[in-house]
Motif scaffolding. Sequence first.
Motif, PDB file in Angstrom:
ATOM      1  N   LEU B 158      39.874  80.701  43.733  1.00 14.38           N
ATOM      2  CA  LEU B 158      41.147  80.318  43.130  1.00 14.38           C
ATOM      3  C   LEU B 158      42.338  81.002  43.797  1.00 14.38           C
ATOM      4  CD1 LEU B 158      40.235  80.298  39.351  1.00 14.38           C
ATOM      5  CD2 LEU B 158      40.130  78.454  41.002  1.00 14.38           C
ATOM      6  N   SER B 159      42.061  81.709  44.884  1.00 19.08           N
ATOM      7  CA  SER B 159      43.134  82.481  45.505  1.00 19.08           C
ATOM      8  C   SER B 159      44.240  81.557  46.031  1.00 19.08           C
ATOM      9  CB  SER B 159      42.545  83.281  46.665  1.00 19.08           C
ATOM     10  OG  SER B 159      43.572  83.962  47.330  1.00 19.08           O
ATOM     11  N   PRO B 160      45.526  81.840  45.888  1.00 22.64           N
ATOM     12  CA  PRO B 160      46.033  83.000  45.136  1.00 22.64           C
ATOM     13  C   PRO B 160      46.149  82.710  43.642  1.00 22.64           C
ATOM     14  CG  PRO B 160      47.849  81.796  46.109  1.00 22.64           C
ATOM     15  CD  PRO B 160      46.605  81.047  46.462  1.00 22.64           C
ATOM     16  N   ARG B 161      45.668  83.610  42.857  1.00 22.54           N
ATOM     17  CA  ARG B 161      45.704  83.456  41.408  1.00 22.54           C
ATOM     18  C   ARG B 161      46.943  84.211  40.925  1.00 22.54           C
ATOM     19  NH1 ARG B 161      45.453  82.397  36.812  1.00 22.54           N
ATOM     20  NH2 ARG B 161      43.873  82.880  35.269  1.00 22.54           N
ATOM     21  N   VAL B 162      47.842  83.511  40.203  1.00 22.31           N
ATOM     22  CA  VAL B 162      49.133  84.111  39.840  1.00 22.31           C
ATOM     23  C   VAL B 162      49.355  84.021  38.340  1.00 22.31           C
ATOM     24  CG1 VAL B 162      51.635  83.955  40.172  1.00 22.31           C
ATOM     25  CG2 VAL B 162      50.110  83.438  42.071  1.00 22.31           C
ATOM     26  N   GLU B 163      49.794  85.054  37.729  1.00 20.93           N
ATOM     27  CA  GLU B 163      50.243  85.008  36.335  1.00 20.93           C
ATOM     28  C   GLU B 163      51.603  85.692  36.249  1.00 20.93           C
ATOM     29  OE1 GLU B 163      49.067  83.377  34.008  1.00 20.93           O
ATOM     30  OE2 GLU B 163      46.948  83.012  34.505  1.00 20.93           O
ATOM     31  N   THR B 164      52.449  85.251  35.313  1.00 15.87           N
ATOM     32  CA  THR B 164      53.754  85.904  35.164  1.00 15.87           C
ATOM     33  C   THR B 164      53.805  86.654  33.835  1.00 15.87           C
ATOM     34  OG1 THR B 164      54.540  83.825  34.291  1.00 15.87           O
ATOM     35  CG2 THR B 164      55.156  84.337  36.537  1.00 15.87           C
ATOM     36  N   SER B 165      54.604  87.697  33.850  1.00 14.78           N
ATOM     37  CA  SER B 165      54.862  88.423  32.605  1.00 14.78           C
ATOM     38  C   SER B 165      56.311  88.896  32.663  1.00 14.78           C
ATOM     39  CB  SER B 165      53.910  89.600  32.479  1.00 14.78           C
ATOM     40  OG  SER B 165      54.082  90.460  33.575  1.00 14.78           O
ATOM     41  N   PHE B 166      56.754  89.545  31.606  1.00 17.11           N
ATOM     42  CA  PHE B 166      58.166  89.924  31.507  1.00 17.11           C
ATOM     43  C   PHE B 166      58.306  91.442  31.462  1.00 17.11           C
ATOM     44  CE2 PHE B 166      57.974  85.611  30.279  1.00 17.11           C
ATOM     45  CZ  PHE B 166      59.187  85.065  30.652  1.00 17.11           C
ATOM     46  N   SER B 167      59.202  91.944  32.277  1.00 18.42           N
ATOM     47  CA  SER B 167      59.430  93.384  32.283  1.00 18.42           C
ATOM     48  C   SER B 167      60.056  93.808  30.960  1.00 18.42           C
ATOM     49  CB  SER B 167      60.373  93.729  33.425  1.00 18.42           C
ATOM     50  OG  SER B 167      60.947  94.990  33.201  1.00 18.42           O
ATOM     51  N   GLY B 168      59.727  95.000  30.521  1.00 13.92           N
ATOM     52  CA  GLY B 168      60.294  95.520  29.275  1.00 13.92           C
ATOM     53  C   GLY B 168      61.810  95.558  29.292  1.00 13.92           C
ATOM     54  N   THR B 169      62.396  95.701  30.493  1.00 19.41           N
ATOM     55  CA  THR B 169      63.860  95.766  30.573  1.00 19.41           C
ATOM     56  C   THR B 169      64.489  94.425  30.187  1.00 19.41           C
ATOM     57  OG1 THR B 169      63.644  95.255  32.901  1.00 19.41           O
ATOM     58  CG2 THR B 169      63.981  97.550  32.339  1.00 19.41           C
ATOM     59  N   TRP B 170      63.698  93.350  30.231  1.00 20.74           N
ATOM     60  CA  TRP B 170      64.250  92.034  29.884  1.00 20.74           C
ATOM     61  C   TRP B 170      64.159  91.744  28.399  1.00 20.74           C
ATOM     62  CZ3 TRP B 170      62.366  87.912  33.968  1.00 20.74           C
ATOM     63  CH2 TRP B 170      62.739  88.340  35.245  1.00 20.74           C
ATOM     64  N   LEU B 171      63.290  92.441  27.696  1.00 16.90           N
ATOM     65  CA  LEU B 171      63.102  92.139  26.277  1.00 16.90           C
ATOM     66  C   LEU B 171      64.373  92.495  25.510  1.00 16.90           C
ATOM     67  CD1 LEU B 171      59.559  93.403  25.304  1.00 16.90           C
ATOM     68  CD2 LEU B 171      60.245  91.191  26.161  1.00 16.90           C
ATOM     69  N   PRO B 172      64.959  91.528  24.787  1.00 17.59           N
ATOM     70  CA  PRO B 172      66.190  91.837  24.072  1.00 17.59           C
ATOM     71  C   PRO B 172      65.944  92.930  23.024  1.00 17.59           C
ATOM     72  CG  PRO B 172      65.753  89.471  24.096  1.00 17.59           C
ATOM     73  CD  PRO B 172      64.528  90.134  24.604  1.00 17.59           C
ATOM     74  N   GLY B 173      66.790  93.951  23.034  1.00 17.05           N
ATOM     75  CA  GLY B 173      66.706  94.999  22.014  1.00 17.05           C
ATOM     76  C   GLY B 173      65.614  96.027  22.222  1.00 17.05           C
ATOM     77  N   TRP B 174      64.810  95.868  23.267  1.00 14.91           N
ATOM     78  CA  TRP B 174      63.671  96.781  23.439  1.00 14.91           C
ATOM     79  C   TRP B 174      64.133  98.179  23.864  1.00 14.91           C
ATOM     80  CZ3 TRP B 174      59.508  98.557  21.960  1.00 14.91           C
ATOM     81  CH2 TRP B 174      58.484  99.062  22.744  1.00 14.91           C
ATOM     82  N   ARG B 175      65.125  98.226  24.748  1.00 11.53           N
ATOM     83  CA  ARG B 175      65.625  99.523  25.205  1.00 11.53           C
ATOM     84  C   ARG B 175      66.213 100.310  24.029  1.00 11.53           C
ATOM     85  NH1 ARG B 175      66.884 101.352  30.223  1.00 11.53           N
ATOM     86  NH2 ARG B 175      66.702  99.298  31.160  1.00 11.53           N
ATOM     87  N   ARG B 366      44.576  68.121  32.593  1.00  8.84           N
ATOM     88  CA  ARG B 366      44.732  69.431  31.952  1.00  8.84           C
ATOM     89  C   ARG B 366      44.705  70.538  32.993  1.00  8.84           C
ATOM     90  NH1 ARG B 366      41.035  69.765  26.539  1.00  8.84           N
ATOM     91  NH2 ARG B 366      41.554  71.977  26.641  1.00  8.84           N
ATOM     92  N   LEU B 367      43.773  70.411  33.937  1.00 12.50           N
ATOM     93  CA  LEU B 367      43.688  71.426  35.004  1.00 12.50           C
ATOM     94  C   LEU B 367      44.982  71.458  35.805  1.00 12.50           C
ATOM     95  CD1 LEU B 367      40.053  70.987  36.327  1.00 12.50           C
ATOM     96  CD2 LEU B 367      41.040  73.073  35.377  1.00 12.50           C
ATOM     97  N   SER B 368      45.461  70.263  36.110  1.00  9.57           N
ATOM     98  CA  SER B 368      46.678  70.165  36.905  1.00  9.57           C
ATOM     99  C   SER B 368      47.864  70.791  36.136  1.00  9.57           C
ATOM    100  CB  SER B 368      46.949  68.705  37.232  1.00  9.57           C
ATOM    101  OG  SER B 368      48.238  68.578  37.742  1.00  9.57           O
ATOM    102  N   ASN B 369      47.979  70.458  34.846  1.00 12.84           N
ATOM    103  CA  ASN B 369      49.076  71.003  34.041  1.00 12.84           C
ATOM    104  C   ASN B 369      48.968  72.519  33.894  1.00 12.84           C
ATOM    105  OD1 ASN B 369      50.059  68.485  33.704  1.00 12.84           O
ATOM    106  ND2 ASN B 369      49.171  68.173  31.666  1.00 12.84           N
ATOM    107  N   ALA B 370      47.715  73.006  33.879  1.00 16.27           N
ATOM    108  CA  ALA B 370      47.538  74.448  33.732  1.00 16.27           C
ATOM    109  C   ALA B 370      47.830  75.184  35.037  1.00 16.27           C
ATOM    110  CB  ALA B 370      46.115  74.747  33.273  1.00 16.27           C
ATOM    111  N   GLY B 371      48.054  74.440  36.122  1.00 22.31           N
ATOM    112  CA  GLY B 371      48.407  75.089  37.376  1.00 22.31           C
ATOM    113  C   GLY B 371      47.231  75.227  38.318  1.00 22.31           C
ATOM    114  N   PHE B 372      46.101  74.556  38.008  1.00 19.57           N
ATOM    115  CA  PHE B 372      44.941  74.658  38.876  1.00 19.57           C
ATOM    116  C   PHE B 372      44.751  73.414  39.737  1.00 19.57           C
ATOM    117  CE2 PHE B 372      43.300  77.662  35.508  1.00 19.57           C
ATOM    118  CZ  PHE B 372      43.545  78.784  36.281  1.00 19.57           C
ATOM    119  N   GLY B 373      45.782  72.576  39.857  1.00 14.26           N
ATOM    120  CA  GLY B 373      45.684  71.347  40.642  1.00 14.26           C
ATOM    121  C   GLY B 373      45.289  71.620  42.079  1.00 14.26           C
ATOM    122  N   TYR B 374      45.611  72.820  42.566  1.00 14.66           N
ATOM    123  CA  TYR B 374      45.394  73.109  43.981  1.00 14.66           C
ATOM    124  C   TYR B 374      43.922  73.237  44.347  1.00 14.66           C
ATOM    125  CZ  TYR B 374      45.042  78.014  42.480  1.00 14.66           C
ATOM    126  OH  TYR B 374      44.682  79.168  41.876  1.00 14.66           O
TER     127      TYR B 374
END
Lengths: 501, 390
Positions: B158-175, B366-374
Amino acid sequence: MTSAIPKKSAAPTPTARERVEREDLLMFINACFSCTGQREFYSDGFGQSVSIDFLHRYILGNYRLLYARTLACGVNHFNQAMIALQLLRTGKDTAPAHRAEENALITRALETLPPHRALHLLERLAKQGINNRRTRALTRAFLSQKKDRDFRAVKYRRAFRKAAAHVHLPFAGELGAFFTKGWQDRRFQTPLFESFRQAHYAAAAVYALPFSIAEGLAAKHKIPHAVFLQKIAPQLTQNERLRLQEVSAEHLGERYAIDATRLPPTQLASYIVSQTEALRSDAERKELLRHALEVSARRAAGRMQTSFPNVACVLDRSFSSSGSNEKRKRPLAVALATSFYLRAAARAYQAFWTAPVDDELLVFPRGPTNLANPILDALDTEPDLLLIVSDGFDNDPPGVAAQVLEIAQTLKPQPGAEKRKPPFVVHLNPVYDVEGYAPKALSAKITTMGIRDAEDIPTLLLFARFASEDASLEELLNHLLVRVKTFLGNATTAETTEVDG
Amino acid sequence: MRAPYSDLVRLSGLRLAPPQVLGAVRLIPICRDEAPGDLRIHRQALSKEGLQRVNVDHQRFYHSYIPHALVVQGIAQGTGEGDEAAFGARFVDASFKEGKHRGCPSISHRMVKGDKNAPNRFRMLPLHLAMEGFLAYQMRGPEIMWSEYTKDAATQGLSPRVETSFSGTWLPGWREALALFEVHPQQVGVMVLVADALASVFVTSHPDDYWSLHRSLIEDFYGALIYEYGLLYPSVAIGETRIDPTKVKSVAELRAAVAQTRRDWTEFGELLSAGLLQREVRFETVRTLGAFTLERFIADLDPNEECHIGERIVREDGTLEYLKTFRLSAAQVRRGHLLKQLAAADWSLEACAELLRCTKDELVRRLSNAGFGYILKPHVLAAAQAGQRS
C-alpha cells in the motif's frame, strides 16, 4: 470599637426600584475594589478594561450622585481615577444641588491619589480633550501647589506639561523656561531644574534627580549599574527601594535597607510571595520578613478599631492564584496578607489553605482549587465569622463549595451540643470577572466582596452587611453619607489614605 | 517477547479526579497516590522544524512532524538517581549551525531506540510509535495477485500509506486550556475530552514528569473529530453534583456527602472514557526494560465504535506506568476496517464484497472513496464508476 459581624435588622420589604438600586450600587463598589483593568489569570486586560468601563458608564448614567460618593468608599486608585475622569467628562449633567459636593469629592480624591496616578489622570483629561471650567480649575489648583510643584515638574515632566498647557496654566517661577524651547541653553535658579539640565551633559549631576529620571540619564552616560545604584541610594523612595531589592543584591552585593515593618501588609506579602524560592534556603531572612509582616499586620489591624471574634479563614493557593504577567501572584499575596491581618486582628483565628502549607511564608500557587474540604475543616472549628479568599473558580470537585456553604447555613445544632448560630460567611474575591461585572461569586446565597488589600477587610465586612439580605437601601445610603463626611472632613483619616499602599 | 494478545487498557494503580472544564475542553486529572519513581520520562527536543524521517526498518520510512521525543529511563531501586548523562549527546565543532539544512527532515533511527552506553533507558517517538503501527496494518498489500490489483500493489504493497491528523496548536482553545489547567500535586496524567468526546489519554510514571510534560501536550497530534468538535462547540457544560440538603444533618455527614461527590465524578470520568477503557484492544510488545514492558495497541477497527490507538508501559504487576492514545477519525477507522475485511477475504474482491454484503462494484467504489483506488487497475475503477452511473 465596631463589631465585624452584622446584627439583624428588621427592614421593610423593599420596592423593586430600591432593590435594583441597592444591587447595582453594591456591584459597582465590589468591582471598584477588585478591578484594576489589568490582565487576570482567566481573562485578558482588554476584556477587563472594556467591562469596567461599561460598568462605570452605566452607574454614572443612572446614579450620578452615588457614583461620585463611591470615591469616599476607599475603592482602589485605578477606579478612583476613573470615577474622577468620568465625572469631569460629563460635568454638565451635574444637578446644581450636588455640584458643590461633587467638586469637593473630586478635589479630595485628587489630593489623596498617589501623585503619579493624579498626574496621569490630568494627562488623560488633556488627551481626551476634556476642557470644561471645572477641569481647568481643578488642574490649576493641583498643579500650582507650591510644595511639590517643581519636583513634580521634573519627575512627571511630560504629564505635567501636557496638563498645564491643556488648561492654559500660566507657568509660575521658572516653570515657563523649563518647559519651553531653549531650556537646555540657560542656567536655572531652581536647584532641581538646574540638576536636570546639567544631568543631560554631566554624569555627576544625575544623582540629584528622582530615581526614575536619573535611571534613563544614567543609561545615556553609560554609568555602570553598581556605581549608579550606590550613589542614587539617598534619592530612593520606600517603594523604589522595595522594587530594587533584587537588583541591588545583584549589583551591590547587599539589598537596599528598607524598614519592611512600615510597608502595608499586602504590599509586603506581595514581595514575600515573589521570593518564595529564595526564602527556602535563607532561614534568617525568612524570619525577618515574617516578623515584619506580623508587625505591619498588627499596625494595620490596630488602626481600624474593629473587633473580630472567632475567625476561620479559607485561603486559595491554587494555580490560578498565580495571577497574570501584570498581576504576578496578586491573589496569593492577598490571601497571605489576609491570613496575617486576621491573625493580628481576631480573638481566635485559624487558617485553612486549599492545600496544606507547612510554613505560610513559603506558600506558592500550585494545585487545584479544593475549597470544599478546607471549608468543612473550618466549620469544624465552629467559627463566628468564616472568610473565604478565592477567585471563585472552584474545581475540585466543581460547584461543591457553594453547596457546602449553603447547607452549612441551614444545619441545626446537634442535640445536646451547645446552641450556636451558623457562622457569618463572606467570600472575598481579589479577581474581577469580566462577564459578571463583579467578582465571581461562589454562590448567589453567599455574600461576595471584591478585595484589593487585606487592610480593607473591615470596610468590606461593613459593605458585606448591606449585601446580605437584611439591610435596606436607605441604610446603605446613610452609610455612604457618613463615609463622604469622613472623607471630606478628615484629611488624615487612615482608612482613606492607606488603601492601595 | 510475547506474541500479540487482546486485553483491556486498564488504569491500574490510578485514580480519576474531578474534571476541569475550559471552553470546549474537559480535562480529567489522573492521579497516582504513590509513585515509586523508578521509571522517569523526560522530553527531548528534536530538530527545530520538527520534520523528521524515521528509518523504521531497512525498507520502510516514516515521515512526520515530530517536535520531541521521550526518553524513558529505569532507575534501579536503592541506587538513588540514575545515570544523568544527556541522551544523544554529541560533540560538534564551532562552525556547526543548527539551521543549516533548513527544510530538510532530520533523520531518526527507529521508533524506539536504546542507548548503547546506558542499558537502562531508551528513546521513543511518542504516539508516532502507535501511529506507525496503524499505518503498517496490512500494508504489505494483496498476498494473492488477483487480476484487479496493479503490479505496484503486489510489489510495494500500500506504499505510500498516508494518514492526516491535527497538531495541538490548531485545536481551538487547547493552548488556553493547557495554560489555565490546575495540575494536582499527585497528578501523573490527564484525560482530554473535547465536547465530551475522548481525544486522548496521557499518563506518566511520576508527578514531576507530568508537570514537566504538561505543556508538551500542545505539540501532540489529535484526530480530525477532535478538531471539528473544537470548532463546532465553543463550550461544554461543567456538570454538577447535587448534595441533598434534607439528608445532611451534621458537618460529618456533609463531609461524607462531599466524598461521595468525588466518587461520582470518578464514575463520570470512567463513563466518558468507556470507549477506550472498556473495549478489548490488540497489544503488541515493542520492548522491555527490566520490569517494564513497552507495548503498542490498536482497537478492533469497527466503524460503529470509538477506535483508539496508543502505546503504554506496564510494570510486571500490571500497574500502568505510561500511556498515550490517539482517537482515529471515522474515515481512518473505515479505511482500517476495509483493509481488515480484505485481508479476511484473502484480498479477493468478490469474497470481500460478500463479507460486507455489497456488490463488487460497490466495494471498488468504497475502496476508491477511502483513498485506496491506487492499488486497483484503472479499468476496474472505471467499470465500477460506470456501474454506478447506469
